[in-house]
Design an enzyme around this catalytic site. Structure first.
Site, PDB file in Angstrom:
ATOM      1  N   LEU A  63       0.835  -1.200   0.000  1.00  8.64           N
ATOM      2  CA  LEU A  63       0.000   0.000   0.000  1.00  8.64           C
ATOM      3  C   LEU A  63       0.873   1.255   0.000  1.00  8.64           C
ATOM      4  CD1 LEU A  63      -2.944   1.113   0.402  1.00  8.64           C
ATOM      5  CD2 LEU A  63      -2.523   0.936   2.852  1.00  8.64           C
ATOM      6  N   ASP A  82       3.116  -7.172  13.494  1.00  8.35           N
ATOM      7  CA  ASP A  82       4.277  -6.353  13.133  1.00  8.35           C
ATOM      8  C   ASP A  82       3.928  -4.868  13.083  1.00  8.35           C
ATOM      9  OD1 ASP A  82       2.838  -5.988  10.811  1.00  8.35           O
ATOM     10  OD2 ASP A  82       4.325  -6.884   9.470  1.00  8.35           O
ATOM     11  N   SER A 101       3.410  -6.875   2.053  1.00 12.52           N
ATOM     12  CA  SER A 101       2.154  -6.289   2.523  1.00 12.52           C
ATOM     13  C   SER A 101       1.013  -6.567   1.532  1.00 12.52           C
ATOM     14  CB  SER A 101       2.367  -4.787   2.752  1.00 12.52           C
ATOM     15  OG  SER A 101       1.291  -4.241   3.450  1.00 12.52           O
ATOM     16  N   HIS A 156       6.612  -4.000  10.334  1.00 10.31           N
ATOM     17  CA  HIS A 156       6.090  -4.089   8.967  1.00 10.31           C
ATOM     18  C   HIS A 156       7.021  -3.437   7.941  1.00 10.31           C
ATOM     19  CE1 HIS A 156       2.734  -5.132   6.396  1.00 10.31           C
ATOM     20  NE2 HIS A 156       2.809  -3.955   5.811  1.00 10.31           N
ATOM     21  N   ASP A 181      14.358   5.242  14.150  1.00 14.50           N
ATOM     22  CA  ASP A 181      13.423   5.202  13.025  1.00 14.50           C
ATOM     23  C   ASP A 181      12.161   5.975  13.410  1.00 14.50           C
ATOM     24  OD1 ASP A 181      11.705   4.602  10.914  1.00 14.50           O
ATOM     25  OD2 ASP A 181      12.508   2.566  10.697  1.00 14.50           O
TER      26      ASP A 181
HETATM   27 CA    CA Z   1      12.543   0.261  10.641  1.00 13.26          CA
END
Ligand code: CA
Length: 310
Positions: free
Chosen positions: A41, A254, A107, A276, A235
């Site tokens: 996505l 995830d 995904s 994810h 992150d």
């Molecule tokens: Ca990461």
């Protein structure tokens, strides 16, 4: 100038995270059929100059694989994306002279790849679903107003929605879901996924959390996924994934997909300590340093396909 520095920084981070753990050998990733990567996505176009499968095509090519990154609608139904992918698969076959390809989807790319293998199994050697939304995502359910398991408070539901807005904004540059996303959200919901699976059941486990058939109509099926929403303090997307993970009410996930929903065919593993986006080595190589590098998993899988004659 700033862009240039960012590029160098990203390259160094990737080199440091990938190089030491690899087994580099000529031909290690040299699959018989080309590898075709399928994004999820809001993939691709809006992550700017950074490739979606970050550093992965290069790491596969360097030891012999032919790798193609496809581009389908960022947000649309699985069937529409699947038809777009089929067109590109035909082009790749024509360009390479190969008789089949190995599809690897991340995904929503998982179901997208499954669609192509379901309608044209003769063109596909294998389908690999990485963090795939094969039985829907509770996060999509929340977005559609379907209450997840257990009764979550309004405050938690708001947190989940806020987390998703942040992720969408990060991936697409747009803070809200555009109209075209309705088809995507429906496809990614539990109800929409089950409907899709009824029409395209190949490789999908018939039990709630088991494995699926390893091979259907000549196509081999594989899957892997992570089960740790927050993995790297540097992150910027990890806090948002921690929020969306609340939709799963404690089930292994995830951040966007539950471990059980990710299962397809042969389950290589469903609980890597990655989220994810770590699964495709994002953001720019910022992943869990205490887990096998995601790029290594792609290389190992290419070697697995090679050894199976695929
Ligand atoms: Ca990461």
């Amino acid at each position: 100038m700033k862009k240039q520095i960012w590029k160098w920084f990203a390259a160094i981070v990737m080199a440091l995270s990938v190089l030491p753990a690899q087994s580099w050998a000529a031909g290690y990733t040299q699959t018989k059929y080309p590898i075709v990567l399928v994004h999820g996505l809001f993939g691709f176009d809006n992550i700017g100059p950074v490739e979606y499968f970050y550093g992965i095509p290069w790491a596969l090519r360097v030891d012999g694989a032919k790798v193609y990154s496809t581009q389908v609608s960022a947000a649309n139904s699985t069937e529409v994306r699947g038809e777009q992918l089929l067109t590109q698969v035909r082009q790749i076959l024509a360009a390479t002279g190969a008789s089949k390809v190995n599809l690897i989807g991340h995904s929503h790319g998982g179901p997208t790849a499954r669609y192509v293998a379901s309608v044209r199994p003769d063109l596909i050697a294998s389908v690999t679903s990485v963090s795939g939304v094969n039985k829907g995502s509770k996060v999509a359910d929340v977005l559609l107003g379907v209450a997840p398991d257990g009764s979550l408070s309004n405050a938690v539901l708001t947190s989940i929605t806020n987390g998703l807005s942040t992720i969408i904004s990060f991936l697409s540059g747009s803070p809200t879901l555009p109209q075209s996303s309705r088809g995507a959200v429906n496809s990614l919901s539990t109800t929409g996924s089950l409907k899709f699976n009824a029409a395209h059941p190949e490789g999908v486990p018939t039990t709630a959390c088991g494995e699926g058939a390893y091979q259907v109509r000549g196509v081999s099926y594989f899957s892997w996924s992570g089960a740790k929403p927050y993995t790297n303090v540097f992150d910027i997307i990890d806090p948002a994934l921690a929020l969306t993970s609340l939709a799963f009410a404690g089930a292994k996930n995830d951040g966007l997909v539950s471990s059980c929903s990710s299962h397809l065919g042969r389950v290589i593993r469903d609980d890597y300590a990655m989220n994810h986006l770590d699964a495709v080595n994002q953001t720019v190589g910022l992943v869990n340093i205490f887990e096998t590098n995601p790029v290594t998993l792609f290389r190992q899988h290419a070697n697995r396909l090679k050894n199976l004659g695929l």
